[in-house]
Structures are given as structure tokens and as C-alpha cells.
Design a protein around this motif. Structure first.
Motif, PDB file in Angstrom:
ATOM      1  N   TRP A 176       1.175  -1.375  -0.036  1.00 53.77           N
ATOM      2  CA  TRP A 176      -0.193   0.302   0.154  1.00 53.77           C
ATOM      3  C   TRP A 176       0.646   1.389   0.261  1.00 53.77           C
ATOM      4  O   TRP A 176       0.177   2.609  -0.002  1.00 53.77           O
ATOM      5  CB  TRP A 176      -1.352  -0.198   1.091  1.00 53.77           C
TER       6      TRP A 176
ATOM      7  N   ASP B 187       2.456   3.021  -2.304  1.00 57.01           N
ATOM      8  CA  ASP B 187       2.296   3.113  -3.299  1.00 57.01           C
ATOM      9  C   ASP B 187       0.431   3.557  -3.270  1.00 57.01           C
ATOM     10  O   ASP B 187       0.173   4.541  -4.482  1.00 57.01           O
ATOM     11  CB  ASP B 187       2.573   3.253  -4.846  1.00 57.01           C
ATOM     12  N   ALA B 188      -0.184   3.819  -2.663  1.00 60.04           N
ATOM     13  CA  ALA B 188      -1.878   4.318  -2.195  1.00 60.04           C
ATOM     14  C   ALA B 188      -1.930   5.446  -2.297  1.00 60.04           C
ATOM     15  O   ALA B 188      -2.917   5.676  -3.352  1.00 60.04           O
ATOM     16  CB  ALA B 188      -2.308   3.722  -1.305  1.00 60.04           C
ATOM     17  N   ASP B 189      -1.361   6.485  -1.690  1.00 59.47           N
ATOM     18  CA  ASP B 189      -1.485   7.875  -2.297  1.00 59.47           C
ATOM     19  C   ASP B 189      -1.759   8.135  -3.892  1.00 59.47           C
ATOM     20  O   ASP B 189      -1.723   8.929  -3.810  1.00 59.47           O
ATOM     21  CB  ASP B 189      -0.522   8.707  -1.126  1.00 59.47           C
ATOM     22  N   THR B 190       0.249   8.012  -4.287  1.00 61.59           N
ATOM     23  CA  THR B 190      -0.079   8.458  -5.448  1.00 61.59           C
ATOM     24  C   THR B 190      -0.545   8.138  -6.332  1.00 61.59           C
ATOM     25  O   THR B 190      -0.683   8.170  -8.120  1.00 61.59           O
ATOM     26  CB  THR B 190       1.516   8.088  -5.805  1.00 61.59           C
ATOM     27  N   TRP B 191      -1.217   6.265  -6.712  1.00 63.81           N
ATOM     28  CA  TRP B 191      -2.061   6.116  -6.885  1.00 63.81           C
ATOM     29  C   TRP B 191      -3.091   6.978  -7.269  1.00 63.81           C
ATOM     30  O   TRP B 191      -4.025   7.209  -7.783  1.00 63.81           O
ATOM     31  CB  TRP B 191      -2.430   4.467  -6.324  1.00 63.81           C
ATOM     32  N   PHE B 192      -3.702   7.462  -6.235  1.00 63.88           N
ATOM     33  CA  PHE B 192      -5.221   8.386  -5.917  1.00 63.88           C
ATOM     34  C   PHE B 192      -4.910   9.078  -6.786  1.00 63.88           C
ATOM     35  O   PHE B 192      -5.264  10.207  -7.549  1.00 63.88           O
ATOM     36  CB  PHE B 192      -5.364   8.257  -4.799  1.00 63.88           C
ATOM     37  N   GLU B 193      -4.096   9.598  -6.670  1.00 59.23           N
ATOM     38  CA  GLU B 193      -3.289  11.681  -7.192  1.00 59.23           C
ATOM     39  C   GLU B 193      -3.547  10.997  -9.055  1.00 59.23           C
ATOM     40  O   GLU B 193      -4.291  12.175  -9.901  1.00 59.23           O
ATOM     41  CB  GLU B 193      -2.251  11.835  -6.986  1.00 59.23           C
ATOM     42  N   ARG B 194      -3.237  10.120  -9.034  1.00 56.09           N
ATOM     43  CA  ARG B 194      -3.406   9.591 -10.328  1.00 56.09           C
ATOM     44  C   ARG B 194      -3.855   9.226 -10.704  1.00 56.09           C
ATOM     45  O   ARG B 194      -4.508   9.593 -12.260  1.00 56.09           O
ATOM     46  CB  ARG B 194      -1.855   8.442 -10.656  1.00 56.09           C
ATOM     47  N   GLN B 195      -5.377   8.886 -10.552  1.00 53.25           N
ATOM     48  CA  GLN B 195      -6.436   8.596 -10.548  1.00 53.25           C
ATOM     49  C   GLN B 195      -7.394   9.720 -10.660  1.00 53.25           C
ATOM     50  O   GLN B 195      -8.141  10.126 -11.743  1.00 53.25           O
ATOM     51  CB  GLN B 195      -7.024   7.280 -10.181  1.00 53.25           C
ATOM     52  N   GLN B 196      -6.819  10.287  -9.965  1.00 57.49           N
ATOM     53  CA  GLN B 196      -7.437  11.878  -9.741  1.00 57.49           C
ATOM     54  C   GLN B 196      -6.911  12.815 -11.182  1.00 57.49           C
ATOM     55  O   GLN B 196      -8.234  13.364 -11.988  1.00 57.49           O
ATOM     56  CB  GLN B 196      -7.350  12.878  -8.626  1.00 57.49           C
TER      57      GLN B 196
END
Length: 166
Positions: A102, A104-113
Motif C-alpha cells: 500500500w 504507493d496508494a497515495d500516488t495511485w489516488f493522485e494519478r486517478q484524480q
């Protein structure tokens, strides 16, 4: 499986059992300042697994060590020295085994946004372009209609001809 190469970390294979991290450090320090030496242990025997990793501070030092030590002999064994590939784990985008899945979860959410925002902007752009094209077509159609009216109106043609004569 196209992994990035770590240019300042070397894989050193073919290590004899007697070689430990201190000996490995001593063998590679003539080529430059060594940042770290690791020899992963076999969990069952608690001995190293005949390979290790040497990390230099400078890439040039790592290149010089690889050029000079690949094929060299240490404690009667021929060494294999190459650039190391980063260790990977499933699920982690950055792939470092020391990180939890988990991480890279923050960067994943940022990329999704960012992707959603980009899709929204692209949709708005497409809609604006379609509206502009529609207005342009309507304007061209109106101009053509105006030209047709001028051509078919005999009174307008007679008036224009009378103006030319006078």
C-alpha cells in the motif's frame, strides 16, 4: 520484464562461503567509496546464498568495479559482477521489497484524480469543438442560403442592374 537498472549497485555472484560483507567491502573499496554491502542470507542455513550486492556512491566507481572485478577470483571462486536489478514485489508499483504493497496508494489516488480531470477536460474540449463546428456549419449554410436568395430574386437583380447603369 523490463526493469530499470541500478547503475550504482552491483550484483556480485559466485561468492565462496568464507566471504562475508567485510571481505566483500574490502575487495570493492579500491574502486571508490562503497555506500553499502549486502549478502542475503538463506533462512534455513543462515549463510549467504553465494551472492551479494555492493552499492557505490558514484556510478563511475560502480562501472570501474564491474569492469575490473567481473571474472576476477576471490577465495578461489570466479566472480560474476553485473549491474543489479531492483528487487520487486507483487502489487507495489515502485517495486522495492522493503515497502508494503500500500506504499504507493497515495500516488495511485493522485494519478486517478489526474486521469479523471484530464478526461473531463478532454470531454469539455470535444464538446466545445463540436459546438464551434456546428456554429461554423450553420454560418456557412446561412451564407449559402443568402447567396441563393440573391440569385433567385429577380427584383434584386433588376435593382442592381439599374444601379450599375446610373
Amino acid at each position: 520484464m523490463n526493469q530499470p537498472v541500478q547503475k550504482n549497485t552491483l550484483y556480485v555472484g559466485g561468492l565462496a562461503e568464507e566471504v562475508d560483507e567485510k571481505i566483500l567491502h574490502a575487495a570493492f573499496v579500491p574502486f571508490g567509496e562503497v555506500k553499502d554491502v549486502k549478502t542475503p542470507l538463506d533462512q534455513a542455513t543462515q549463510k549467504h546464498r553465494s551472492f551479494g550486492f555492493v552499492t557505490f556512491l558514484e556510478r563511475e566507481d560502480a562501472a570501474a568495479a564491474m569492469d575490473n572485478m567481473d571474472g576476477a577470483e576471490l577465495f578461489g571462486r570466479v566472480l560474476t559482477v553485473n549491474y543489479a536489478f531492483p528487487e520487486r514485489i507483487k502489487g507495489g508499483e515502485q517495486g522495492w521489497a522493503a515497502q508494503p504493497i500500500w506504499a504507493d496508494a497515495d500516488t495511485w489516488f493522485e494519478r486517478q484524480q489526474q486521469e479523471e480531470e484530464m478526461q473531463r477536460l478532454q470531454a469539455e474540449h470535444r464538446a466545445a469543438m463540436q459546438a464551434a463546428e456546428k456554429l461554423h456549419r450553420e454560418k456557412l449554410a446561412a451564407e449559402r442560403e443568402g447567396e441563393k436568395e440573391e440569385e433567385t430574386d429577380p427584383m434584386a437583380a433588376a435593382e442592381a442592374q439599374a444601379l450599375k447603369q446610373s
